[in-house]
Design a protein around this motif. Structure first.
Motif, short mmCIF file in Angstrom:
data_model
loop_
_atom_site.label_atom_id
_atom_site.label_comp_id
_atom_site.label_asym_id
_atom_site.label_seq_id
_atom_site.Cartn_x
_atom_site.Cartn_y
_atom_site.Cartn_z
N LEU A 50 -82.89 -95.94 -0.84
CA LEU A 50 -83.65 -94.79 -1.32
C LEU A 50 -82.79 -93.53 -1.22
N PRO A 51 -83.09 -92.49 -1.99
CA PRO A 51 -82.24 -91.28 -2.00
C PRO A 51 -82.04 -90.68 -0.61
N ARG A 52 -80.83 -90.22 -0.33
CA ARG A 52 -80.51 -89.61 0.96
C ARG A 52 -80.03 -88.16 0.80
N ASP A 53 -80.14 -87.62 -0.38
CA ASP A 53 -79.72 -86.24 -0.64
C ASP A 53 -80.97 -85.40 -0.96
N PRO A 54 -81.24 -84.31 -0.26
CA PRO A 54 -80.39 -83.67 0.75
C PRO A 54 -80.53 -84.27 2.15
N ALA A 55 -81.44 -85.22 2.32
CA ALA A 55 -81.65 -85.85 3.61
C ALA A 55 -82.41 -87.15 3.40
N PRO A 56 -82.35 -88.07 4.36
CA PRO A 56 -83.14 -89.30 4.22
C PRO A 56 -84.63 -89.00 4.28
N LEU A 57 -85.44 -90.01 4.01
CA LEU A 57 -86.88 -89.85 4.20
C LEU A 57 -87.16 -89.39 5.62
N PRO A 58 -88.17 -88.54 5.82
CA PRO A 58 -88.47 -88.09 7.18
C PRO A 58 -88.84 -89.26 8.09
N LEU A 59 -88.58 -89.08 9.37
CA LEU A 59 -88.98 -90.04 10.40
C LEU A 59 -90.41 -89.70 10.83
N LEU A 60 -91.30 -90.68 10.77
CA LEU A 60 -92.68 -90.47 11.22
C LEU A 60 -92.75 -90.76 12.71
N VAL A 61 -93.19 -89.76 13.49
CA VAL A 61 -93.24 -89.88 14.95
C VAL A 61 -94.70 -89.82 15.40
N PHE A 62 -95.14 -90.83 16.15
CA PHE A 62 -96.53 -90.96 16.58
C PHE A 62 -96.65 -90.63 18.07
N VAL A 63 -97.61 -89.77 18.40
CA VAL A 63 -97.78 -89.30 19.79
C VAL A 63 -99.22 -89.58 20.22
N GLY A 131 -85.39 -85.09 8.72
CA GLY A 131 -86.54 -84.37 9.22
C GLY A 131 -87.52 -85.31 9.91
N ILE A 132 -88.54 -84.75 10.54
CA ILE A 132 -89.56 -85.57 11.19
C ILE A 132 -90.95 -85.05 10.83
N ILE A 133 -91.90 -85.96 10.83
CA ILE A 133 -93.32 -85.62 10.67
C ILE A 133 -94.05 -86.16 11.88
N LEU A 134 -94.78 -85.31 12.56
CA LEU A 134 -95.48 -85.68 13.79
C LEU A 134 -96.92 -86.06 13.48
N ILE A 135 -97.32 -87.25 13.92
CA ILE A 135 -98.69 -87.75 13.71
C ILE A 135 -99.25 -88.06 15.10
N ALA A 136 -100.27 -87.32 15.50
CA ALA A 136 -100.71 -87.40 16.89
C ALA A 136 -102.23 -87.51 16.99
N HIS A 137 -102.66 -87.97 18.17
CA HIS A 137 -104.09 -88.19 18.41
C HIS A 137 -104.52 -87.49 19.69
N SER A 138 -105.66 -86.83 19.64
CA SER A 138 -106.30 -86.24 20.81
C SER A 138 -105.35 -85.29 21.54
N MET A 139 -105.15 -85.47 22.84
CA MET A 139 -104.27 -84.58 23.58
C MET A 139 -102.85 -84.61 23.03
N GLY A 140 -102.47 -85.73 22.42
CA GLY A 140 -101.15 -85.81 21.82
C GLY A 140 -100.94 -84.81 20.71
#
Length: 612
Positions: A50-63, A131-140
């Motif tokens: 998949l395309p990496r310019d200008p950056a790879p797909l964001p990393l999805l981070v779960f909290v 980049g990153i995308i933060l996906i969190a639940h409750s206190m997270g």
């Protein structure tokens, strides 16, 4: 329950997806070493294609939240890991992570956010500015907001790379001063007494008060059993430490430290999606409204002051830190906000300025044809959804998790980057012809025609001229006494001659749609009307010709995803089934049913009545 038993239970019940993509690692922050942190990481399949310019797909981070674990995100990870690489962490003492160290300060909000930063920094593709995308639940959700907040203290430059935040059952603000005092008193009781209270609260297992508080009194048995397992896996010593560390200390009437040592939500300048449960008894859905008000107020103040978001952050950093003066009554994590913290803030600020890019998406002409642009800093937008009858368990409850996944995936592709649209990814990766050797073998192995679907439909794979098993002539001989009409929803010209079908007693209808992409609402409406007309015509023909049985055949290429989507919509819109019943009916007649998770997510969202 003994700690070893809880860990064993978490290990034994860990879903395969999590178990196969997890490792236990040791991490050291500035102040603590955590020797047994369970980290789930699954790279998106074919990520390098998949395309990496200008950056790879964001990393999805779960909290996860207080007393939670990575396992609670399993339904979302099953779906969203198809869109992008995913990272999730069992905080120390939670899920499959070791309860070590046992120092109370190691579980303060500052300490846990430091740990999360270090873990994320370990997995984020720093060489390519991922980049990153933060996906969190409750206190997270508050931990995620702190990670994304450029005003907060940081040990890395992570805030510069946050492209969006998704808060599920989010927490808006600190407890009032009186409530904090009451909660501290509760947490001070001896562990044995605290465990005794928990045993009483969990009395009745899946029917206990502790379970009903999370999933609601009328929840299905699966949700109750799942919640009972999560409750049992939550360790009292860990719960007490994290809860204690989340509480602020009041300086006069101002809360300092804990989850809200700085205006956590107010500092966000990225796309934010907030999802609340209308029947949530743990975190009130009103918290969503409060956070939205904070975010909108902050946006308006930036416009009024005529300042850029980065300028406002830099200017307000000093006053925020100045409120956290050393005191004998404050925890060590608050005492630590001194000159060292200002240096960290200055480092982050300089890093932001050196990497600053326009906040609006680039014009599509700047990217190769057909590739959506991917801005470094997506434009700030705030979207809120309250799901009626949903509870605190909405991210893993069977009745709601598909809708949640659909809301998240649509929000990310619409407001962060179009490259997270799974349908676009599949089209981009699909370089093989439909009839190359590999795909031909796959097509041949698929059942040609499904069982009857509600007495109306037969799902099919496409016919193929000259095929010994599924040519128009062979199909008419085997199925012509039942399937009287075929609706071809494939985009391309069919691999057979439609002109031969009427001669064989079968009417042909072309309704072209694009592969890999869930049908639009307009396409569904057109399909439903088309089927209505076909069925009316069939009834008239049946009366004249004395048919005992008749059905509408529908096919794309293989007859699972698009075919299933349209048929499910018809069953809901015209036959009165709910979406889950319709999906299960299709899968029973056409094993394994709709296979693409983003099609299922879109179906649940379509019939949820919700939008973002």
């Amino acid at each position: 329950m003994a700690h070893s038993q809880q860990v064993s239970d978490a290990d034994a019940t860990d879903p395969g997806l999590l178990k196969d993509n997890s490792e236990v690692k040791s991490y050291t922050t500035k102040r603590f070493t955590y020797p047994g942190v369970r980290v789930f990481f699954r790279a998106r399949a074919k990520i390098n294609e998949l395309p990496r310019d200008p950056a790879p797909l964001p990393l999805l981070v779960f909290v996860h939240g207080l007393g939670g674990s990575v396992a609670q995100f399993h339904p979302l990870l099953t779906s969203l890991s198809n869109h992008a690489s995913c990272l999730a962490v069992d905080l120390p003492g939670c899920g499959r992570s070791a309860f070590a160290p046992e120092d109370w300060e190691a579980y303060s909000t500052d300490a846990l956010t430091d740990l999360l930063e270090v873990v994320i920094d370990d997995y984020r593709d720093k060489d390519h500015d991922q980049g990153i995308i933060l996906i969190a639940h409750s206190m997270g959700t508050v931990l995620a907001a702190r990670l994304a907040n450029k005003r907060a203290r940081h040990v890395t430059n992570i805030a510069s790379y946050v492209m969006g935040v998704v808060g599920i059952c989010p927490v808006a603000q600190s407890l009032p001063k009186e409530k904090v005092a009451q909660f501290r008193n509760l947490l001070r009781i001896p562990t044995w007494l605290f465990n005794l209270w928990r045993m009483w609260d969990q009395w009745g297992g899946p029917e206990s008060a502790s379970v009903k508080r999370f999933v609601g009194p009328d929840a299905d048995l699966v949700s109750k059993q799942l919640q009972h397992r999560f409750n049992r896996q939550s360790r009292s010593p860990v719960f007490r430490r994290v809860a204690w560390g989340s509480l602020p200390t009041y300086v006069g009437e101002k809360p300092v430290g804990g989850l809200f040592g700085e205006p956590t939500w107010a500092g966000l300048d990225v796309p934010v999606l907030l999802i609340g449960g209308g029947s949530d008894l743990v975190t009130s859905p009103k918290e969503v409204e409060k956070i939205a008000a904070i975010l909108h107020s902050n946006r308006e103040s930036l416009v009024t002051n005529g300042s850029s978001s980065s300028g406002t952050i830099a200017e307000s950093a000093a006053p925020i830190a100045a409120t956290a003066k050393p005191s004998d009554h404050l925890p060590e994590s608050i005492d630590a906000i001194t000159d060292d913290d200002f240096k960290r803030r200055e480092f982050v600020k300089n890093a932001e300025e050196s990497m600053e890019e326009p906040t609006t998406p680039r014009d599509a002409s700047e990217t190769p044809a057909g590739i959506p642009p991917q801005p470094r800093h997506p434009k700030k937008v705030v979207k809120t959804v309250i799901m009626p009858n949903a509870t605190h368990a909405l991210l893993y409850a069977p009745k709601t998790h598909r809708t949640v996944s659909g809301l998240i995936s649509d929000f990310m592709s619409e407001h962060i980057t179009g490259r997270l649209d799974f349908a676009w990814q599949l089209q981009h990766l699909n370089r093989e012809g439909k009839w190359e050797m590999k795909n031909l073998a796959k097509w041949k192995a698929i059942q040609p025609v499904s069982k009857s679907i509600n007495g109306i439909f037969r799902a099919m794979k496409t016919l193929r001229e000259g095929d010994e098993d599924h040519s128009p002539q062979k199909f008419a001989a085997d199925w012509g006494h039942i399937v009287k009409d075929i609706i071809d929803i494939s985009k391309d010209n069919p691999a057979y001659s439609p002109n031969s079908l009427p001669e064989l007693g079968i009417k042909y209808h072309k309704f072209a749609t694009v592969s890999k992409i869930p049908p639009t609402d307009a396409e569904v409406t057109t399909f439903v009307h088309l089927v209505d007309q076909v069925r009316q015509d069939q009834q008239e023909r049946a009366h004249k010709e004395g048919w005992k049985e008749y059905a509408v055949g529908v096919h794309c290429h293989y007859g699972f995803n698009r075919t299933g989507y349209f048929i499910v919509c018809y069953l809901v819109d015209r036959c009165g089934l709910d979406v889950q019943q319709a999906i299960e009916m299709f899968a029973e007649a056409r094993p394994n049913g709709i296979r693409h998770s983003h099609f299922l997510d879109r179906l649940y969202r379509r019939y949820s009545g919700l939008d973002v």
